[in-house]
Write a protein that holds these residues in place. Structure first.
Motif, PDB file in Angstrom:
ATOM      1  N   GLU A   1      24.870  48.866  43.611  1.00 34.25           N
ATOM      2  CA  GLU A   1      25.322  49.216  42.334  1.00 34.25           C
ATOM      3  C   GLU A   1      26.847  48.787  42.519  1.00 34.25           C
ATOM      4  O   GLU A   1      27.705  48.966  43.158  1.00 34.25           O
ATOM      5  CB  GLU A   1      25.184  50.711  42.291  1.00 34.25           C
ATOM      6  N   LEU A   2      27.046  47.853  41.305  1.00 31.46           N
ATOM      7  CA  LEU A   2      28.353  47.123  41.140  1.00 31.46           C
ATOM      8  C   LEU A   2      29.060  48.015  40.078  1.00 31.46           C
ATOM      9  O   LEU A   2      28.561  48.321  38.885  1.00 31.46           O
ATOM     10  CB  LEU A   2      28.234  45.603  40.646  1.00 31.46           C
ATOM     11  N   THR A   3      30.140  48.583  40.321  1.00 30.07           N
ATOM     12  CA  THR A   3      31.019  49.110  39.323  1.00 30.07           C
ATOM     13  C   THR A   3      32.312  48.350  38.852  1.00 30.07           C
ATOM     14  O   THR A   3      33.034  47.956  39.747  1.00 30.07           O
ATOM     15  CB  THR A   3      31.666  50.490  40.005  1.00 30.07           C
ATOM     16  N   VAL A   4      32.334  47.987  37.770  1.00 30.29           N
ATOM     17  CA  VAL A   4      33.323  47.024  36.992  1.00 30.29           C
ATOM     18  C   VAL A   4      34.382  47.848  36.848  1.00 30.29           C
ATOM     19  O   VAL A   4      34.439  48.778  35.993  1.00 30.29           O
ATOM     20  CB  VAL A   4      33.033  46.366  35.802  1.00 30.29           C
ATOM     21  N   ARG A   5      35.622  47.512  37.480  1.00 35.03           N
ATOM     22  CA  ARG A   5      36.861  47.995  37.186  1.00 35.03           C
ATOM     23  C   ARG A   5      38.069  46.965  36.667  1.00 35.03           C
ATOM     24  O   ARG A   5      37.481  46.192  35.985  1.00 35.03           O
ATOM     25  CB  ARG A   5      37.265  48.810  38.349  1.00 35.03           C
ATOM     26  N   GLU A   6      39.041  47.000  37.147  1.00 41.67           N
ATOM     27  CA  GLU A   6      40.168  46.254  36.615  1.00 41.67           C
ATOM     28  C   GLU A   6      40.446  44.928  37.237  1.00 41.67           C
ATOM     29  O   GLU A   6      41.260  44.079  36.836  1.00 41.67           O
ATOM     30  CB  GLU A   6      41.750  46.829  36.596  1.00 41.67           C
ATOM     31  N   SER A   7      39.806  44.550  38.513  1.00 38.67           N
ATOM     32  CA  SER A   7      40.200  43.507  39.069  1.00 38.67           C
ATOM     33  C   SER A   7      39.129  42.183  38.847  1.00 38.67           C
ATOM     34  O   SER A   7      39.469  41.240  39.480  1.00 38.67           O
ATOM     35  CB  SER A   7      40.041  43.876  40.692  1.00 38.67           C
ATOM     36  N   THR A   8      38.285  42.199  37.771  1.00 40.20           N
ATOM     37  CA  THR A   8      37.522  41.057  37.503  1.00 40.20           C
ATOM     38  C   THR A   8      37.784  40.928  36.090  1.00 40.20           C
ATOM     39  O   THR A   8      37.596  41.622  35.142  1.00 40.20           O
ATOM     40  CB  THR A   8      36.261  41.036  37.803  1.00 40.20           C
ATOM     41  N   GLY A   9      37.794  39.561  35.689  1.00 41.48           N
ATOM     42  CA  GLY A   9      38.019  39.007  34.137  1.00 41.48           C
ATOM     43  C   GLY A   9      37.379  37.519  34.113  1.00 41.48           C
ATOM     44  O   GLY A   9      37.043  37.028  35.187  1.00 41.48           O
ATOM     45  N   SER A  10      37.435  37.138  32.799  1.00 39.90           N
ATOM     46  CA  SER A  10      36.948  35.649  32.644  1.00 39.90           C
ATOM     47  C   SER A  10      37.659  34.729  33.561  1.00 39.90           C
ATOM     48  O   SER A  10      39.099  35.049  33.642  1.00 39.90           O
ATOM     49  CB  SER A  10      37.101  35.376  31.005  1.00 39.90           C
ATOM     50  N   ALA A  11      37.212  33.637  33.872  1.00 36.21           N
ATOM     51  CA  ALA A  11      37.738  32.690  34.738  1.00 36.21           C
ATOM     52  C   ALA A  11      38.827  32.100  33.763  1.00 36.21           C
ATOM     53  O   ALA A  11      38.406  31.979  32.607  1.00 36.21           O
ATOM     54  CB  ALA A  11      36.833  31.724  35.253  1.00 36.21           C
ATOM     55  N   PRO A  12      40.067  31.670  34.219  1.00 30.77           N
ATOM     56  CA  PRO A  12      40.990  30.787  33.497  1.00 30.77           C
ATOM     57  C   PRO A  12      40.286  29.796  32.417  1.00 30.77           C
ATOM     58  O   PRO A  12      40.501  29.699  31.312  1.00 30.77           O
ATOM     59  CB  PRO A  12      42.070  30.510  34.123  1.00 30.77           C
ATOM     60  N   SER A  13      39.569  29.087  33.061  1.00 35.20           N
ATOM     61  CA  SER A  13      38.918  27.851  32.450  1.00 35.20           C
ATOM     62  C   SER A  13      37.930  28.309  31.542  1.00 35.20           C
ATOM     63  O   SER A  13      37.834  27.716  30.248  1.00 35.20           O
ATOM     64  CB  SER A  13      38.141  26.871  33.460  1.00 35.20           C
ATOM     65  N   ALA A  14      37.212  29.429  31.776  1.00 34.85           N
ATOM     66  CA  ALA A  14      36.159  30.026  30.774  1.00 34.85           C
ATOM     67  C   ALA A  14      37.170  30.711  29.480  1.00 34.85           C
ATOM     68  O   ALA A  14      36.617  30.363  28.199  1.00 34.85           O
ATOM     69  CB  ALA A  14      35.361  30.969  31.214  1.00 34.85           C
ATOM     70  N   ALA A  15      38.196  31.256  29.461  1.00 35.32           N
ATOM     71  CA  ALA A  15      38.940  32.022  28.635  1.00 35.32           C
ATOM     72  C   ALA A  15      39.553  30.875  27.726  1.00 35.32           C
ATOM     73  O   ALA A  15      39.930  31.169  26.667  1.00 35.32           O
ATOM     74  CB  ALA A  15      40.016  32.759  29.187  1.00 35.32           C
ATOM     75  N   SER A  16      39.962  29.846  28.555  1.00 30.31           N
ATOM     76  CA  SER A  16      40.710  28.796  27.487  1.00 30.31           C
ATOM     77  C   SER A  16      39.667  27.753  26.652  1.00 30.31           C
ATOM     78  O   SER A  16      39.965  27.466  25.678  1.00 30.31           O
ATOM     79  CB  SER A  16      41.467  27.823  28.546  1.00 30.31           C
TER      80      SER A  16
END
Length: 338
Positions: free
Chosen positions: A323-338
């Motif tokens: 089971e994967l719990t999402v917390r504060e250490s993951t987000g969109s990749a910089p290239s994907a966000a841009s």
């Protein structure tokens, strides 16, 4: 120390009657049994373990082999061991803890001495030298871990292959195309330890399926080892934007080094850990993680072993879904966000 004869005198019965109540070898009337049990409770009587074992041919002891190696995260191992001990106690068994790196010799010692009537093995390698001896004995056993060949064995473990795949899927969903895996110490892979090898298999196969570039680097414990490993990763793959960490001792050094380099988590890089929840939530950045279900693993192992001792168990492999719990250490990749 209260004796069996004193219990008999207190209950107004013979010593043999007390013995039959304790052993269950003969039918005793409900009234007499109640009087004996009340006397046992009031006097605080505890049967002598050695005498009881001789009389019943049972020791009510489970041997737990937990090699405590310097390259392993001992708190997880001990959490599993505590879960084994507490669950065993609820079934009327005590646990004999074997912490040395004796391998097959420890199995021979337990099976040859009759000290324990069942065994649980941890820190299982893919080609574990202890397994031929287990397959050649009538002593019931359960592995907490998964070898390459599970035939004739009962195994309980987190599904580490699925765990690795789940970590890759999470980072891929966020747009990360270059990821690095910071693994256990090199010696763990040199021993072909099952959980580490299976996680790596899941990571690699899922990354290949999703077209993700991935590299894996083992890492010793501590800041200096992590500094060398991170420098190597960024030199070889400067576009790395996602990290999977399967090494509890590397978590905080990695986060500190990323801060020193001006790489923000999760804006610049994302980090997923395979670790106990306590490690994930107490890190300087609360980590997205797949938890190690230590208590569940220990409980399942004992329950399967008790079933075998009662003549109800069959050889099986029990894999706990990750089971994967999402917390504060993951987000969109910089290239994907841009």
């Amino acid at each position: 120390m209260v004796t069996l004869a004193e219990v008999a005198q207190h209950a107004g019965v013979s010593a043999s009657t007390v013995s039959y109540v304790l052993s269950g070898k003969r039918s005793i009337s409900a009234g007499t049994r109640l009087r004996v049990e009340q006397s046992i409770h009031e006097l605080g009587y505890h049967p002598n373990a050695g005498a009881r074992a001789l009389a019943s041919s049972r020791s009510n002891i489970i041997a737990l082999m937990v090699p405590l190696r310097t390259d392993m995260y001992v708190p997880v191992m001990m959490e599993i061991a505590i879960a084994v001990a507490t669950t065993a106690r609820t079934h009327g068994y005590d646990v004999l803890l074997l912490t040395g790196e004796e391998g097959p010799d420890a199995v021979r010692r337990v099976t040859g001495s009759g000290l324990a009537e069942a065994m649980i093995l941890m820190d299982v390698e893919l080609d574990d030298e202890r397994l031929p001896l287990l397959r050649g004995t009538d002593l019931p056993s359960v592995l907490i871990g998964l070898p390459a060949d599970t035939s004739g064995l009962t195994c309980v473990d987190l599904d580490f292959k699925a765990t690795g795949a789940l970590c890759v899927e999470h980072l891929a969903m966020l747009g990360h195309r270059d990821i690095a895996v910071i693994g256990e110490a090199p010696a763990v892979y040199e021993r072909h330890t099952g959980f580490a090898e299976r996680t790596l298999d899941g990571l690699r196969s899922r990354a290949r399926d999703l077209g993700i570039r991935m590299l894996h680097r083992p890492c010793g414990g501590g800041y200096d080892a992590m500094a060398v490993t991170l420098a190597r990763i960024l030199d070889e793959r400067p576009d790395t934007s996602g990290f999977v960490v399967q090494n509890e001792q590397a978590v905080e050094p990695l986060l500190a080094l990323l801060r020193r380099q001006g790489r923000a988590v999760p804006e610049d890089v994302s980090v997923v850990a395979i670790c106990p929840d306590q490690v994930a939530v107490q890190a300087s950045v609360r980590l997205t993680s797949v938890s190690i279900p230590a208590q569940e693993m220990g409980r399942h192992a004992v329950e399967r072993l008790v079933a075998k001792l009662d003549g109800r168990g069959t050889d099986e492999v029990v894999l706990i879904a990750p089971e994967l719990t999402v917390r504060e250490s993951t987000g969109s990749a910089p290239s994907a966000a841009s």
